[in-house]
Design a protein around this motif. Structure first.
Motif, mmCIF file in Angstrom:
data_model
loop_
_atom_site.group_PDB
_atom_site.id
_atom_site.type_symbol
_atom_site.label_atom_id
_atom_site.label_comp_id
_atom_site.label_asym_id
_atom_site.label_seq_id
_atom_site.Cartn_x
_atom_site.Cartn_y
_atom_site.Cartn_z
ATOM 1 N N LEU A 104 0.830 -1.209 0.000
ATOM 2 C CA LEU A 104 0.000 0.000 0.000
ATOM 3 C C LEU A 104 0.860 1.252 0.000
ATOM 4 O O LEU A 104 1.845 1.338 0.742
ATOM 5 C CB LEU A 104 -0.895 0.004 1.245
ATOM 6 N N ILE A 105 0.496 2.216 -0.841
ATOM 7 C CA ILE A 105 0.995 3.584 -0.729
ATOM 8 C C ILE A 105 -0.203 4.462 -0.398
ATOM 9 O O ILE A 105 -1.245 4.391 -1.059
ATOM 10 C CB ILE A 105 1.652 4.078 -2.029
ATOM 11 N N ILE A 106 -0.061 5.279 0.633
ATOM 12 C CA ILE A 106 -1.138 6.178 1.054
ATOM 13 C C ILE A 106 -0.493 7.446 1.597
ATOM 14 O O ILE A 106 0.617 7.400 2.122
ATOM 15 C CB ILE A 106 -2.041 5.498 2.108
ATOM 16 N N GLY A 107 -1.153 8.558 1.474
ATOM 17 C CA GLY A 107 -0.554 9.786 1.973
ATOM 18 C C GLY A 107 -1.455 10.982 1.795
ATOM 19 O O GLY A 107 -2.655 10.856 1.503
ATOM 20 N N SER A 108 -0.882 12.161 1.939
ATOM 21 C CA SER A 108 -1.657 13.392 1.882
ATOM 22 C C SER A 108 -0.743 14.550 1.520
ATOM 23 O O SER A 108 0.478 14.394 1.446
ATOM 24 C CB SER A 108 -2.342 13.655 3.229
ATOM 25 N N PHE A 110 3.189 15.190 0.607
ATOM 26 C CA PHE A 110 3.567 15.960 -0.578
ATOM 27 C C PHE A 110 3.610 17.440 -0.227
ATOM 28 O O PHE A 110 2.620 18.022 0.235
ATOM 29 C CB PHE A 110 2.559 15.708 -1.700
ATOM 30 N N ASP A 111 4.775 18.065 -0.439
ATOM 31 C CA ASP A 111 4.945 19.478 -0.100
ATOM 32 C C ASP A 111 5.742 20.205 -1.185
ATOM 33 O O ASP A 111 6.561 21.074 -0.889
ATOM 34 C CB ASP A 111 5.634 19.611 1.260
ATOM 35 N N VAL A 112 5.518 19.816 -2.435
ATOM 36 C CA VAL A 112 6.145 20.511 -3.558
ATOM 37 C C VAL A 112 5.227 21.661 -3.975
ATOM 38 O O VAL A 112 4.039 21.438 -4.244
ATOM 39 C CB VAL A 112 6.383 19.559 -4.744
ATOM 40 N N HIS A 129 -4.946 20.280 -2.074
ATOM 41 C CA HIS A 129 -5.566 18.988 -2.378
ATOM 42 C C HIS A 129 -5.428 18.633 -3.860
ATOM 43 O O HIS A 129 -5.715 19.437 -4.736
ATOM 44 C CB HIS A 129 -7.040 19.033 -1.994
ATOM 45 N N ALA A 130 -4.960 17.417 -4.128
ATOM 46 C CA ALA A 130 -4.846 16.825 -5.473
ATOM 47 C C ALA A 130 -3.730 17.424 -6.314
ATOM 48 O O ALA A 130 -3.552 17.015 -7.462
ATOM 49 C CB ALA A 130 -6.170 16.920 -6.234
ATOM 50 N N SER A 131 -2.932 18.350 -5.772
ATOM 51 C CA SER A 131 -1.881 18.965 -6.587
ATOM 52 C C SER A 131 -0.707 18.029 -6.843
ATOM 53 O O SER A 131 0.184 18.349 -7.639
ATOM 54 C CB SER A 131 -1.377 20.260 -5.936
ATOM 55 N N GLU A 132 -0.685 16.863 -6.199
ATOM 56 C CA GLU A 132 0.403 15.911 -6.443
ATOM 57 C C GLU A 132 0.199 15.074 -7.703
ATOM 58 O O GLU A 132 1.123 14.414 -8.183
ATOM 59 C CB GLU A 132 0.571 14.968 -5.236
ATOM 60 N N ARG A 133 -0.988 15.091 -8.261
ATOM 61 C CA ARG A 133 -1.292 14.153 -9.353
ATOM 62 C C ARG A 133 -0.389 14.341 -10.567
ATOM 63 O O ARG A 133 0.098 13.362 -11.145
ATOM 64 C CB ARG A 133 -2.764 14.288 -9.758
ATOM 65 N N GLN A 134 -0.176 15.591 -10.963
ATOM 66 C CA GLN A 134 0.648 15.812 -12.151
ATOM 67 C C GLN A 134 2.111 15.475 -11.926
ATOM 68 O O GLN A 134 2.877 15.325 -12.883
ATOM 69 C CB GLN A 134 0.512 17.257 -12.651
ATOM 70 N N TYR A 135 2.520 15.316 -10.660
ATOM 71 C CA TYR A 135 3.885 14.895 -10.345
ATOM 72 C C TYR A 135 3.972 13.364 -10.324
ATOM 73 O O TYR A 135 4.901 12.784 -10.890
ATOM 74 C CB TYR A 135 4.316 15.469 -9.000
ATOM 75 N N VAL A 136 3.011 12.723 -9.677
ATOM 76 C CA VAL A 136 3.009 11.256 -9.609
ATOM 77 C C VAL A 136 2.994 10.650 -11.005
ATOM 78 O O VAL A 136 3.706 9.683 -11.291
ATOM 79 C CB VAL A 136 1.800 10.760 -8.797
ATOM 80 N N PRO A 148 -2.394 23.333 -13.437
ATOM 81 C CA PRO A 148 -3.210 24.540 -13.602
ATOM 82 C C PRO A 148 -2.405 25.832 -13.520
ATOM 83 O O PRO A 148 -2.956 26.903 -13.738
ATOM 84 C CB PRO A 148 -4.215 24.442 -12.451
ATOM 85 N N TRP A 149 -1.120 25.730 -13.168
ATOM 86 C CA TRP A 149 -0.251 26.905 -13.157
ATOM 87 C C TRP A 149 1.088 26.543 -13.788
ATOM 88 O O TRP A 149 1.424 25.364 -13.918
ATOM 89 C CB TRP A 149 -0.054 27.428 -11.726
ATOM 90 N N PRO A 150 1.873 27.538 -14.202
ATOM 91 C CA PRO A 150 3.156 27.244 -14.852
ATOM 92 C C PRO A 150 4.102 26.477 -13.927
ATOM 93 O O PRO A 150 4.088 26.644 -12.708
ATOM 94 C CB PRO A 150 3.718 28.634 -15.178
ATOM 95 N N THR A 151 4.917 25.625 -14.527
ATOM 96 C CA THR A 151 5.914 24.868 -13.774
ATOM 97 C C THR A 151 7.298 25.159 -14.338
ATOM 98 O O THR A 151 7.438 25.720 -15.417
ATOM 99 C CB THR A 151 5.622 23.364 -13.841
ATOM 100 N N ALA A 152 8.307 24.757 -13.571
ATOM 101 C CA ALA A 152 9.685 25.051 -13.949
ATOM 102 C C ALA A 152 10.539 23.801 -13.814
ATOM 103 O O ALA A 152 10.031 22.701 -13.547
ATOM 104 C CB ALA A 152 10.231 26.188 -13.089
ATOM 105 N N GLU A 153 11.843 23.975 -13.943
ATOM 106 C CA GLU A 153 12.769 22.844 -13.909
ATOM 107 C C GLU A 153 12.688 22.108 -12.581
ATOM 108 O O GLU A 153 12.770 20.878 -12.539
ATOM 109 C CB GLU A 153 14.194 23.350 -14.181
ATOM 110 N N MET A 154 12.532 22.837 -11.480
ATOM 111 C CA MET A 154 12.394 22.196 -10.176
ATOM 112 C C MET A 154 11.218 21.230 -10.166
ATOM 113 O O MET A 154 11.308 20.102 -9.653
ATOM 114 C CB MET A 154 12.214 23.254 -9.078
#
Length: 335
Positions: free
Chosen positions: A151-155, A229-231, A245-252, A260-266
């Motif tokens: 299981l992987i679970i988190g927030s 998740f704290d990116v 909430h749910a902002s980790e999806r595009q990273y996973v 929904p907002w611009p991203t960078a190299e980081m």
């Protein structure tokens, strides 16, 4: 074309590559293209809901690939009808008035509540490969009846930053059963009313349940990994500190193009490493490998998690133990 759900373009009679299907209020049926705009392979959920004026309706939600297909089709076909087909029968065929870009559809008609529930179940039928278990998740885990798999679970660090426990909502009612002594202990743990209002709902809804289920899963002899998740993108416009909430999806899923907002190299560095953990987990049942920081298990290594930050992943004890312990005791009392 398989049975189940599909969205299809309505075309003129006898159009090559089309077929005629039964349709409500259409004595001769309607002709639709055999090729679907989207189908149940893209469906996330179909559920009975209400539409305008409280009428019974069916809400559909499609995944990102389905949303892109529906968005492109509707943008290019304003003034055309799109049919919702279920088991080779047209449920409705609405005129496209504007592009549908969010992957959501609301099907309205002369439905009863029972009909919408039945239709939603039929749409979802091909997605269900296991029997549905009508049981509270916590109770199932506590009894050892969860699936015996890793299981992987988190927030996220700022899940419900915009909600307060005083809000009139189902979430706002979660703390209503607290005794005066419990509320006093909570206020002390959160450093007063301001801290309580800012963080308690995220802890009540996400952080403590994630820790609790991971502990139960580990107790039952199964590997459990917790994340935090704290990116936070530099261009993230929301007025709070932390990952919403749910902002980790595009990273996973390493799909920053959907952010929904611009991203960078980081952001791309963190998306790459997160996707590596998740794909390794999907392939082997263990997220660890290569030269990535070790993601500890709950139980085997104590109450530890992997925190994803702007500087990369860091293994650390699960934070705010005093707050989560109070919530665990509160839930134990009121369940």
């Amino acid at each position: 074309m398989t049975a189940g759900l599909s969205l299809r373009r309505v075309v003129a009679p006898d159009t090559p590559g089309a077929e005629r299907l039964p349709a409500p209020d259409e004595p001769n049926g309607l002709w639709v293209e055999r090729e679907a705009v989207a189908d149940e392979e893209h469906l996330i959920i179909a559920q009975a809901t209400t539409g305008q004026g409280g009428r019974s309706a069916i809400g559909l939600r499609f995944d990102e690939a389905g949303a892109r297909r529906i968005g492109a089709f509707t943008a290019a076909n304003i003034g055309v009808r799109m049919a919702v087909v279920v088991d080779d029968q047209i449920l409705t065929a609405a005129w496209i008035r504007a592009a549908i870009t969010d992957g959501s559809l609301l099907i309205e008609g002369e439905f009863t509540v029972e009909e919408t529930e039945s239709l939603a179940a039929r749409m979802m039928a091909n997605l269900w490969t296991q029997p549905l278990i009508s049981e509270d998740v916590e109770a199932a885990f506590a009894a050892g009846r969860e699936a015996p798999v890793p299981l992987i679970i988190g927030s996220n660090s700022a899940e419900f930053w915009w909600m307060k426990p005083s809000d009139i909502s189902p979430y706002g009612a979660i703390d209503d059963a607290m005794t005066p002594d419990e509320r006093a202990a909570f206020l002390a743990a959160y450093g007063g009313q301001e801290g309580y209002d800012a963080y308690v709902l995220s802890d009540l809804v996400f952080n403590e349940p994630a820790r609790h289920l991971a502990r139960l899963h580990a107790k039952n002899g199964h590997p459990a990994h917790v994340y935090r998740f704290d990116v936070v993108s530099a261009a993230m416009p929301e007025p709070h500190a932390g990952a919403t909430h749910a902002s980790e999806r595009q990273y996973v899923f390493d799909t920053l193009i959907t952010s929904p907002w611009p991203t960078a190299e980081m952001d791309q560095r963190q998306a790459t490493v997160m996707a590596d953990y998740w794909t390794t987990f999907a392939r082997t049942g263990n997220p660890n490998g290569a030269d990535r920081p070790v993601w500890p298990e709950v139980g085997a290594d104590g109450d530890s998690l992997l925190e994803f930050t702007n500087d990369g992943p860091v293994a650390r004890p699960i934070p705010f133990r005093d707050r989560l312990d109070l919530i665990e005791a509160y839930y134990s009392r009121v369940r």
